[in-house]
Design an enzyme around this catalytic site. Structure first.
Site, PDB file in Angstrom:
ATOM      1  N   GLY A   1      -7.574  -0.619  -5.534  1.00  0.00           N
ATOM      2  CA  GLY A   1      -8.875  -0.713  -4.880  1.00  0.00           C
ATOM      3  C   GLY A   1      -8.781  -0.930  -3.389  1.00  0.00           C
ATOM      4  CB  SER A   2      -6.002  -0.628  -0.934  1.00  0.00           C
ATOM      5  OG  SER A   2      -5.642   0.735  -1.044  1.00  0.00           O
ATOM      6  CG  MET A   3      -8.340   3.820   0.388  1.00  0.00           C
ATOM      7  SD  MET A   3      -8.606   3.653   2.173  1.00  0.00           S
ATOM      8  CE  MET A   3      -9.954   4.809   2.428  1.00  0.00           C
TER       9      MET A   3
ATOM     10  CE  LYS B   1      -2.947   1.644   1.841  1.00  0.00           C
ATOM     11  NZ  LYS B   1      -3.623   0.552   1.098  1.00  0.00           N
TER      12      LYS B   1
ATOM     13  CD  GLU C   1     -11.575  -5.386   0.087  1.00  0.00           C
ATOM     14  OE1 GLU C   1     -11.241  -6.231   0.954  1.00  0.00           O
ATOM     15  OE2 GLU C   1     -12.718  -5.282  -0.376  1.00  0.00           O
TER      16      GLU C   1
END
Length: 249
Positions: free
Chosen positions: A59-61, A101, A158
């Site tokens: 969920g880093s994006m 990213k 995120e």
């Protein structure tokens, strides 16, 4: 007297050309089906050449791309990447798998955070509407970084849980990634069907151009339009027979 008073009924039934809409109608329906198939297959073929699918594992994006979302990345050369693009790349210093990213700075830029809670690139504050609402550009400030030529500085949307360039600032390249490591630019989220990613306008404050969307929408229209034409052409015969049978009663 030898002639029978009973006349034989015309043998039209439901199989006559007229009952099926006529020969011209059948030819037209065949052409519609053929055109539909061409559009449908051409759309899929074009998509396979231009795009590569990826499943985003983390969920880093978020909230732009959630964990488990399926995206289509346009096959582009690293030299075509612009600030604001969401890219797929592979760098052994980051991971042994493709990483997704957002590019916030390119070779020659200076990037830092935070000024009034905002990211700065070349001294200008950047509006980032794709970040979670109310969140600052970074949870922990980082000093000014000059991005080496031919490289990219990347962050996740995120910022609290993203292992991005800020986690690699001590590397020789100050957390940046080579343009040549990029294999694609994310154009759309296809599962769930969120569609095209918005091109962020905040980076236009730097006088830079945004990248143009790929042919995703045209390809979708080709596939859907082709499917509709095939269904309409295939349905012509049964509909014409039913209409013809109704008129003959």
């Amino acid at each position: 007297m030898g002639e029978s008073a009973t006349r034989t009924a015309p043998q039209h039934g439901g199989t006559d050309d007229r009952a099926a809409g006529g020969r011209a109608g059948q030819m037209l329906s065949g052409l519609v089906v053929a055109l539909g198939l061409v559009l449908f297959l051409a759309g899929f073929g074009w998509g396979a050449v231009v795009y590569r699918p990826y499943t985003v594992p983390t969920g880093s994006m978020s909230p732009t791309i959630e964990a488990g979302d399926r995206v289509l990345a346009q096959r582009v050369d690293g030299d075509e990447i612009r600030r604001g693009d969401v890219v797929v790349f592979k760098d052994p210093n980051w991971a042994n798998a493709p990483v997704v990213k957002r590019v916030v700075a390119v070779g020659g830029d200076t990037v830092a955070c935070c000024t009034e809670g905002m990211l700065t690139v070349n001294g200008k504050q950047i509006e980032e509407p794709y970040l979670p609402e109310g969140e600052p550009a970074e949870s922990i400030a980082f000093p000014t970084v000059t991005v080496p030529e031919g490289r990219l500085f990347l962050l996740g949307d995120e910022r609290h849980g993203s292992l991005d360039s800020t986690a690699h600032l001590q590397d020789a390249a100050s957390g940046s990634v080579a343009r040549s490591a990029v294999s694609g630019r994310v154009d759309a989220v296809v599962w769930p069907m969120n569609g095209l990613l918005e091109r962020p306008t905040g980076f236009q404050a730097l006088g830079s151009e945004l990248s143009e969307p790929g042919p995703y929408q045209v390809i979708v229209y080709m596939i859907l339009g082709g499917a509709v034409l095939v269904l309409l052409g295939a349905a012509y015969g049964p509909i014409a027979k039913r209409v013809g049978g109704t008129r003959g009663r």
